[in-house]
Design an enzyme around this catalytic site. Sequence first.
Site, PDB file in Angstrom:
ATOM      1  N   CYS A 240       0.922  -1.167   0.053  1.00 51.42           N
ATOM      2  CA  CYS A 240      -0.128   0.097   0.051  1.00 51.42           C
ATOM      3  C   CYS A 240       0.665   1.252   0.005  1.00 51.42           C
ATOM      4  O   CYS A 240       0.231   2.374  -0.579  1.00 51.42           O
ATOM      5  CB  CYS A 240      -1.150   0.040   1.092  1.00 51.42           C
ATOM      6  SG  CYS A 240      -2.330  -1.268   0.993  1.00 51.42           S
ATOM      7  N   ASN A 374      -0.453  -1.482  -7.252  1.00 51.61           N
ATOM      8  CA  ASN A 374      -0.252  -2.677  -6.123  1.00 51.61           C
ATOM      9  C   ASN A 374      -1.559  -3.216  -6.340  1.00 51.61           C
ATOM     10  O   ASN A 374      -1.810  -4.214  -6.958  1.00 51.61           O
ATOM     11  CB  ASN A 374       0.140  -2.062  -4.739  1.00 51.61           C
ATOM     12  CG  ASN A 374       0.061  -3.039  -3.735  1.00 51.61           C
ATOM     13  OD1 ASN A 374       0.563  -4.254  -3.940  1.00 51.61           O
ATOM     14  ND2 ASN A 374      -0.676  -2.654  -2.646  1.00 51.61           N
ATOM     15  N   GLU A 375      -2.654  -2.981  -5.147  1.00 48.45           N
ATOM     16  CA  GLU A 375      -3.913  -3.655  -5.266  1.00 48.45           C
ATOM     17  C   GLU A 375      -4.807  -2.648  -5.660  1.00 48.45           C
ATOM     18  O   GLU A 375      -5.567  -1.943  -5.144  1.00 48.45           O
ATOM     19  CB  GLU A 375      -4.216  -3.723  -3.588  1.00 48.45           C
ATOM     20  CG  GLU A 375      -3.264  -5.187  -3.194  1.00 48.45           C
ATOM     21  CD  GLU A 375      -3.629  -5.262  -1.685  1.00 48.45           C
ATOM     22  OE1 GLU A 375      -4.375  -4.503  -0.919  1.00 48.45           O
ATOM     23  OE2 GLU A 375      -3.425  -6.627  -1.442  1.00 48.45           O
TER      24      GLU A 375
HETATM   25  O1  AHR Z   1       0.957  -6.497   3.317  1.00 49.08           O
HETATM   26  C1  AHR Z   1      -0.035  -5.670   4.067  1.00 49.08           C
HETATM   27  C2  AHR Z   1      -0.681  -4.861   3.077  1.00 49.08           C
HETATM   28  O2  AHR Z   1      -1.555  -5.895   2.457  1.00 49.08           O
HETATM   29  C3  AHR Z   1       0.152  -4.611   1.663  1.00 49.08           C
HETATM   30  O3  AHR Z   1       0.478  -3.148   1.865  1.00 49.08           O
HETATM   31  C4  AHR Z   1      -1.151  -4.455   0.593  1.00 49.08           C
HETATM   32  O4  AHR Z   1      -0.602  -4.810  -0.500  1.00 49.08           O
HETATM   33  C5  AHR Z   1      -1.964  -5.511   1.161  1.00 49.08           C
HETATM   34  O5  AHR Z   1      -3.230  -4.972   1.570  1.00 49.08           O
END
Ligand code: AHR
Length: 658
Positions: A240, A374-375
Amino acid sequence: MKKKLFAILLLFTGISLNAQINELVIETKKTGAEIQPTMYGLFFEDINYAADGGLYAELVKNRSFEFPQNFMGWKTFGNVILKNDGPFERNPHYVRLSDPGHEHKRTGLQNEGFFGIGIKKGEKYRFSVWARLSGSGGASTILVELIDSKSMTERHALTGKELVIDSKEWKKYELILQSATTEPKAQLRIFLKSKASVDLEHISLFPVDTWNGHANGLRKDLAQALADLKPGVFRFPGGCIVEGTDLETRYDWKKSVGPVENRPLNENRWHYTFPHRYFPDYYQSYGLGFYEYFLLSEEIGATPLPVLSCGLACQFQNDDPSAHVAVCDLDSYIQDALDLIEFANGNTTTKWGKLRAEMGHPAPFNLKFLAIGNEQWGTEYPEHLAPFVTAIRKTYPDVKIIGSSGPNSEGAQFDYLWPEMKRLKVDLVDEHFYRPEEWFLKQGARYDNYDRKGPKVFAGEYACHGRGKKWNHFNAALLEAAFMTGLERNADIVHMATYAPLFAHVEGWQWRPDMIWFDNLNSVRTASYYVQQLYAYNKGTHTLPLTMNGQNVTGAEGQNGLFASAVRDKNNSSYIVKIANTSGKTQSVKLNFKGLKKNEVLSGGKRITLRADNPEQENTIETPDAVKPEENDVAIEGHLFETELEPRTFVVYILYCM
Ligand code: AHR
């Protein structure tokens, strides 16, 4: 009589059930996919004080006085003022120490470190500071001490040395401190000893003995724990934090390179994401920046895999589309991606390649993979990703691009994104799953029927989060091991897998379970760590089919809680079989190495076992070796091997073929 007969029958059936042999057939001549060197790796994010206060060995918090509360982490006394026209453009604040005005008064300041400063007996610590004389008069002296202010000892100072500031120009000064005692929660104290005022900036303290001795280095035990995993790939810097709560605070790689003194402070979202574990002093110094990440990847033998912002701020935290960059305004973000490839791989005559060389690494870092986003989810993600793919393909066609399938392991976002990733022809798709036990128990066959024609899979973040037991414990690690047999069996499409998160400070965590825990002096490798290590050390070179009654062994109904996979290692002519017995019963297992020729003799080998008497057991700082792999020799004759697997056990058999 009837009852008696029934009881005898039951007993008989029971016995025969217990004696049931699970025959695992390994097709030794059906060599399958090559297992990628990147298969088992690491994912690093500055969460749980993993970087500042953890792997990054800096012991001073807020060393440049740039936290929004400029003296956070510091206590000042006497005549100390904050100034903001210092020598480092992006970190303009510094302190001026002047005469307190009475010979019995003192001027100085004191830093609390990250949950204290861990000091080890006999070890050397390098104190450094940028300083100048700020008033008239000759040289000035400061006294630098490491102190223990909590104990009953006569003197606070564990050790101390004087430093003479002799120039009106800003200059870097250094001295070495050595303590005769170990103290996990020391502090750094500085006294002004002279009348003449001094200005101090970038006040730093590092152990001299860092990982590979780098001055802007890493904590040795933590970096060693990474190297000891023999990781194939190293994903950084998040997670994140890549996205940022707002774009302003996304991880900006360009700010993380160049002289450390001039790398600006960034917020760390893990400071405030979970108010029930709130850490108001958690920031990113960028001291551990992209140069250091590439260097670490190289030194632990892992392929670097940076993740960059795609122009979408964290979607969990932003519903308003204006929080993100409009697709038509993505140019500078795309340029960041191209420049990063130049920084990693470019010739030293290029702008960014030159900077890499100036930082100490003229040779390229050999970047092969780049993740964009990322997500992320929704239509906005493929819309944002598409122009990156076009630009990267055009300039760097050999760099493999990694796209995201969102934060969930299934569901609407996931089902939408996979076809989109195929359409955009990314090379790998990053999947994330922090899931409970039931999920892991049901996912042994997850990849068996994945489309072989599309992008490859990167299981980029995963961990078994026990339901109601969301912390490290053996059973969670066992289920990860079980699930990983499915990754291994499908190594033709699963090219990378990285557990998450990696590190956690015992006093500073926001998220658990984690793979490695630490305090200021010690670190501990969890059962999940050992699972990852067993896979990485025994990954073999090629998959082999392994079945029970003609089926893959995926913990399916009728398979007695067993999960298994097999590989061969062409380098040392071995067959490696991994079996997780997730059931609460001992299981009889027969390994049948089918297809061996008469002259191919299995000549014994070893069995490595990971188990715990209590499924809730875990390694802690106090008991770091409670759960550890145990190795035994095994004898085998012919091509059959029979064994008993204790309840809740993960085993790796390595059998050599003459
Ligand atoms: O690993 C913790 C968090 O989990 C990471 O930052 C994110 O990519 C996921 O939601």
